[in-house]
Design a protein around this motif. Structure first.
Motif, PDB file in Angstrom:
ATOM      1  N   ALA A 133       0.842  -1.197   0.000  1.00  0.00           N
ATOM      2  CA  ALA A 133       0.000   0.000   0.000  1.00  0.00           C
ATOM      3  C   ALA A 133       0.875   1.243   0.000  1.00  0.00           C
ATOM      4  O   ALA A 133       0.639   2.192  -0.756  1.00  0.00           O
ATOM      5  CB  ALA A 133      -0.923  -0.016   1.212  1.00  0.00           C
ATOM      6  N   ILE A 134       1.903   1.241   0.855  1.00  0.00           N
ATOM      7  CA  ILE A 134       2.824   2.374   0.980  1.00  0.00           C
ATOM      8  C   ILE A 134       4.247   1.833   0.991  1.00  0.00           C
ATOM      9  O   ILE A 134       4.542   0.857   1.693  1.00  0.00           O
ATOM     10  CB  ILE A 134       2.561   3.168   2.274  1.00  0.00           C
ATOM     11  CG1 ILE A 134       1.132   3.729   2.283  1.00  0.00           C
ATOM     12  CG2 ILE A 134       3.577   4.298   2.447  1.00  0.00           C
ATOM     13  CD1 ILE A 134       0.715   4.329   3.620  1.00  0.00           C
ATOM     14  N   TYR A 135       5.115   2.467   0.218  1.00  0.00           N
ATOM     15  CA  TYR A 135       6.534   2.110   0.224  1.00  0.00           C
ATOM     16  C   TYR A 135       7.341   3.379   0.470  1.00  0.00           C
ATOM     17  O   TYR A 135       7.128   4.408  -0.186  1.00  0.00           O
ATOM     18  CB  TYR A 135       6.958   1.489  -1.106  1.00  0.00           C
ATOM     19  CG  TYR A 135       8.401   1.015  -1.104  1.00  0.00           C
ATOM     20  CD1 TYR A 135       8.709  -0.310  -0.824  1.00  0.00           C
ATOM     21  CD2 TYR A 135       9.449   1.894  -1.355  1.00  0.00           C
ATOM     22  CE1 TYR A 135      10.030  -0.755  -0.802  1.00  0.00           C
ATOM     23  CE2 TYR A 135      10.768   1.471  -1.329  1.00  0.00           C
ATOM     24  CZ  TYR A 135      11.053   0.143  -1.054  1.00  0.00           C
ATOM     25  OH  TYR A 135      12.360  -0.287  -1.017  1.00  0.00           O
ATOM     26  N   ALA A 136       8.294   3.312   1.413  1.00  0.00           N
ATOM     27  CA  ALA A 136       9.159   4.444   1.729  1.00  0.00           C
ATOM     28  C   ALA A 136      10.611   4.053   1.505  1.00  0.00           C
ATOM     29  O   ALA A 136      11.089   3.053   2.059  1.00  0.00           O
ATOM     30  CB  ALA A 136       8.949   4.890   3.170  1.00  0.00           C
ATOM     31  N   ALA A 137      11.315   4.837   0.694  1.00  0.00           N
ATOM     32  CA  ALA A 137      12.706   4.548   0.356  1.00  0.00           C
ATOM     33  C   ALA A 137      13.655   5.141   1.389  1.00  0.00           C
ATOM     34  O   ALA A 137      13.293   6.034   2.172  1.00  0.00           O
ATOM     35  CB  ALA A 137      13.022   5.101  -1.030  1.00  0.00           C
ATOM     36  N   THR A 138      14.884   4.666   1.374  1.00  0.00           N
ATOM     37  CA  THR A 138      15.919   5.205   2.247  1.00  0.00           C
ATOM     38  C   THR A 138      16.120   6.692   1.959  1.00  0.00           C
ATOM     39  O   THR A 138      16.160   7.119   0.803  1.00  0.00           O
ATOM     40  CB  THR A 138      17.236   4.447   2.027  1.00  0.00           C
ATOM     41  OG1 THR A 138      17.030   3.062   2.365  1.00  0.00           O
ATOM     42  CG2 THR A 138      18.348   5.010   2.885  1.00  0.00           C
ATOM     43  N   LEU A 173       2.878  -2.924   4.241  1.00  0.00           N
ATOM     44  CA  LEU A 173       3.659  -1.692   4.213  1.00  0.00           C
ATOM     45  C   LEU A 173       5.121  -2.089   4.066  1.00  0.00           C
ATOM     46  O   LEU A 173       5.568  -3.047   4.699  1.00  0.00           O
ATOM     47  CB  LEU A 173       3.467  -0.890   5.500  1.00  0.00           C
ATOM     48  CG  LEU A 173       2.030  -0.584   5.917  1.00  0.00           C
ATOM     49  CD1 LEU A 173       2.003   0.007   7.329  1.00  0.00           C
ATOM     50  CD2 LEU A 173       1.374   0.370   4.927  1.00  0.00           C
ATOM     51  N   GLN A 174       5.872  -1.335   3.266  1.00  0.00           N
ATOM     52  CA  GLN A 174       7.277  -1.674   3.069  1.00  0.00           C
ATOM     53  C   GLN A 174       8.158  -0.441   3.200  1.00  0.00           C
ATOM     54  O   GLN A 174       7.739   0.683   2.889  1.00  0.00           O
ATOM     55  CB  GLN A 174       7.501  -2.322   1.696  1.00  0.00           C
ATOM     56  CG  GLN A 174       6.975  -3.741   1.597  1.00  0.00           C
ATOM     57  CD  GLN A 174       7.327  -4.405   0.278  1.00  0.00           C
ATOM     58  OE1 GLN A 174       7.626  -3.744  -0.717  1.00  0.00           O
ATOM     59  NE2 GLN A 174       7.292  -5.730   0.261  1.00  0.00           N
ATOM     60  N   ALA A 190      -2.371   0.781  15.435  1.00  0.00           N
ATOM     61  CA  ALA A 190      -3.709   0.224  15.218  1.00  0.00           C
ATOM     62  C   ALA A 190      -3.747  -0.540  13.901  1.00  0.00           C
ATOM     63  O   ALA A 190      -4.690  -0.419  13.109  1.00  0.00           O
ATOM     64  CB  ALA A 190      -4.764   1.327  15.233  1.00  0.00           C
ATOM     65  N   ALA A 191      -2.704  -1.322  13.670  1.00  0.00           N
ATOM     66  CA  ALA A 191      -2.571  -2.057  12.410  1.00  0.00           C
ATOM     67  C   ALA A 191      -1.919  -3.412  12.664  1.00  0.00           C
ATOM     68  O   ALA A 191      -0.998  -3.824  11.951  1.00  0.00           O
ATOM     69  CB  ALA A 191      -1.755  -1.247  11.415  1.00  0.00           C
ATOM     70  N   ASP A 192      -2.412  -4.117  13.684  1.00  0.00           N
ATOM     71  CA  ASP A 192      -1.819  -5.405  14.033  1.00  0.00           C
ATOM     72  C   ASP A 192      -1.967  -6.442  12.928  1.00  0.00           C
ATOM     73  O   ASP A 192      -1.177  -7.393  12.855  1.00  0.00           O
ATOM     74  CB  ASP A 192      -2.459  -5.936  15.322  1.00  0.00           C
ATOM     75  CG  ASP A 192      -2.101  -5.086  16.534  1.00  0.00           C
ATOM     76  OD1 ASP A 192      -1.121  -4.315  16.445  1.00  0.00           O
ATOM     77  OD2 ASP A 192      -2.817  -5.171  17.549  1.00  0.00           O
ATOM     78  N   ASP A 193      -2.983  -6.284  12.085  1.00  0.00           N
ATOM     79  CA  ASP A 193      -3.198  -7.250  11.008  1.00  0.00           C
ATOM     80  C   ASP A 193      -2.441  -6.875   9.736  1.00  0.00           C
ATOM     81  O   ASP A 193      -2.617  -7.503   8.690  1.00  0.00           O
ATOM     82  CB  ASP A 193      -4.690  -7.389  10.705  1.00  0.00           C
ATOM     83  CG  ASP A 193      -5.361  -6.057  10.384  1.00  0.00           C
ATOM     84  OD1 ASP A 193      -4.787  -5.001  10.734  1.00  0.00           O
ATOM     85  OD2 ASP A 193      -6.461  -6.061   9.797  1.00  0.00           O
ATOM     86  N   TRP A 194      -1.592  -5.860   9.807  1.00  0.00           N
ATOM     87  CA  TRP A 194      -0.791  -5.437   8.665  1.00  0.00           C
ATOM     88  C   TRP A 194       0.664  -5.845   8.874  1.00  0.00           C
ATOM     89  O   TRP A 194       1.168  -5.842   9.995  1.00  0.00           O
ATOM     90  CB  TRP A 194      -0.869  -3.917   8.486  1.00  0.00           C
ATOM     91  CG  TRP A 194      -2.138  -3.466   7.818  1.00  0.00           C
ATOM     92  CD1 TRP A 194      -3.400  -3.579   8.302  1.00  0.00           C
ATOM     93  CD2 TRP A 194      -2.241  -2.835   6.542  1.00  0.00           C
ATOM     94  NE1 TRP A 194      -4.305  -3.058   7.411  1.00  0.00           N
ATOM     95  CE2 TRP A 194      -3.615  -2.584   6.313  1.00  0.00           C
ATOM     96  CE3 TRP A 194      -1.328  -2.441   5.572  1.00  0.00           C
ATOM     97  CZ2 TRP A 194      -4.088  -1.974   5.152  1.00  0.00           C
ATOM     98  CZ3 TRP A 194      -1.789  -1.825   4.418  1.00  0.00           C
ATOM     99  CH2 TRP A 194      -3.154  -1.602   4.211  1.00  0.00           C
ATOM    100  N   THR A 195       1.337  -6.150   7.767  1.00  0.00           N
ATOM    101  CA  THR A 195       2.755  -6.490   7.798  1.00  0.00           C
ATOM    102  C   THR A 195       3.582  -5.271   7.421  1.00  0.00           C
ATOM    103  O   THR A 195       3.283  -4.587   6.438  1.00  0.00           O
ATOM    104  CB  THR A 195       3.060  -7.632   6.812  1.00  0.00           C
ATOM    105  OG1 THR A 195       2.338  -8.797   7.210  1.00  0.00           O
ATOM    106  CG2 THR A 195       4.550  -7.940   6.775  1.00  0.00           C
ATOM    107  N   LEU A 196       4.623  -5.008   8.211  1.00  0.00           N
ATOM    108  CA  LEU A 196       5.601  -3.966   7.892  1.00  0.00           C
ATOM    109  C   LEU A 196       6.935  -4.662   7.674  1.00  0.00           C
ATOM    110  O   LEU A 196       7.484  -5.276   8.596  1.00  0.00           O
ATOM    111  CB  LEU A 196       5.709  -2.952   9.025  1.00  0.00           C
ATOM    112  CG  LEU A 196       6.833  -1.909   8.909  1.00  0.00           C
ATOM    113  CD1 LEU A 196       6.703  -1.090   7.634  1.00  0.00           C
ATOM    114  CD2 LEU A 196       6.851  -0.996  10.138  1.00  0.00           C
TER     115      LEU A 196
END
Length: 391
Positions: free
Chosen positions: A345-350, A370-371, A382-388
């Motif tokens: 859904a969202i990707y943030a680069a270095t 999320l990556q 509030a996103a326990d069901d999401w993977t980071l």
């Protein structure tokens, strides 16, 4: 009453007629002040001549009257006409004009030449445009001559563009804005980035609007904010067909999006948003509240950008201090879509810092992912069901 289009009457009438005639003149003056000056009241062989005369007359008044276009088809090819302080250009019915060619109110202005308007070198303020449908005569026509220097170019201040439509323009507004409002607009079939804006203290689409095109290339953007601070965007419905919906390059802070939709329902792999729906390359202090995403980032490599977009929201460069709150990234259980499996859904680069994601949703079997390119960039709440993950 004096001034164009009302000529002073000769005083050769008898006394019995002069008083009633003076009364008519006074009533016409009150009518103009209250309701505006009809374009068709000005002499001219065509609409360009009438508009030139109307703008010259109105600009010379202490309180410029609104120039009112009739409910008919107009053609303007003699522009660009320079905007002036206090310009009012309105449709005759006081209603919203949409992009439809023949349905409903039809106060239509077809624009040829290079552009209809231009911004004076010293800038302009207190402009109002409403209730008009503008249609480009060709794909190379601009509504306003684009401002190319987004750091030092002329500024449009305290202006309002509402209840209007723009169809088929190369660009609608490439401009610097201060305290400008755009709202309840319909923008369709443009051929280049429709809105390229810089500035602050603006309110855009607080009551919504619609923005789409079948003619933008994947390399383009529907809305490009080169540097925008202390401004708010509301529920603009962008169908980012092929091109990216929103690009943001800079902000001092206070830039808030609330309820904006980026949705490519009904578009296949060649027509849906090819790259990220939102591309952020810089800026601080931005909030994205309750946005909606569907069927974006279907073929990121086709944008030709380097690095290649990753995610429906792709954040890179020096961007930081961003909040995504309650945003929805819908899957394809209910409607067909083509975002590749595993797309975050969202990707943030270095290089990006302090991205906070709170209470995201992925209805209809959406991807809860999320990556970040390196650890510590993104935090989730509030996103326990999401993977980071780091990728």
């Amino acid at each position: 009453m004096t001034g164009y289009p009302y000529q002073p009457l000769a005083k050769s009438w008898g006394a019995s007629l002069q008083a009633p005639i003076d009364g008519i003149e006074k009533r016409l003056s009150v009518h103009e002040i209250t309701y505006g000056a009809p374009l068709d009241a000005f002499a001219g062989a065509d609409d360009d001549a009438k508009l030139k005369a109307a703008m010259s007359y109105a600009a010379a008044q202490t309180r410029p009257p609104a120039i009112v276009l009739a409910s008919r088809a107009h053609t303007f090819t003699g522009g660009p006409y320079e905007l002036y302080d206090g310009l009012r250009l309105v449709g005759s019915l006081g209603t919203t004009e949409r992009e439809f060619a023949s349905d409903g109110p039809q106060c239509v202005a077809t624009v040829g030449g290079s552009a209809l308007f231009s911004v004076p070198a010293a800038g302009v303020r207190n402009v109002w445009v409403s209730g008009l449908q503008f249609r480009a005569a060709s794909s190379s026509v601009h509504f306003q001559t684009p401002v190319t220097d987004m750091a030092r170019g002329p500024v449009i201040e305290d202006a309002t563009f509402v209840d209007s439509a723009w169809v088929g323009f190369a660009t609608v507004m490439h401009a610097r804005h201060l305290r400008v409002r755009i709202d309840r607009t319909y923008v369709n079939e443009g051929t280049d980035t429709q809105f390229k804006l810089a500035g602050s203290d603006n309110f855009y689409w607080q009551s919504g609007g619609f923005l789409s095109s079948t003619r933008l290339a994947a390399t383009k953007f529907y809305v490009w904010l080169t540097h925008m601070s202390r401004s708010q965007f509301g529920p603009l419905y962008i169908t980012p067909e092929k091109a990216t919906g929103i690009r943001i390059d800079g902000s001092y802070g206070g830039l808030v999006f609330n309820g904006t939709l980026l949705d490519c329902t009904g578009r296949d792999q060649t027509r849906a948003c090819q790259g990220a729906a939102i591309l952020i390359t810089g800026g601080k202090g931005m909030v994205f509240d309750k946005l909606w995403f569907f069927n974006n980032a279907v073929r990121p490599a086709s944008t030709g950008r380097n690095p290649v977009d990753r995610g429906q929201v792709f954040i890179r460069g020096s961007a930081g201090d961003l909040l995504f709150d309650g945003c929805q990234f819908s899957g394809f259980a209910a409607q067909t879509g083509y975002t590749p499996p595993g797309t975050p859904a969202i990707y943030a680069a270095t290089g990006v810092t302090n991205v906070k994601v709170t209470a995201p949703l992925a209805p209809n079997a959406g991807t809860r992912l999320l990556q970040q390119q390196s650890s510590g960039i993104v935090s989730k709440y509030a996103a326990d069901d999401w993977t980071l993950s780091v990728a």
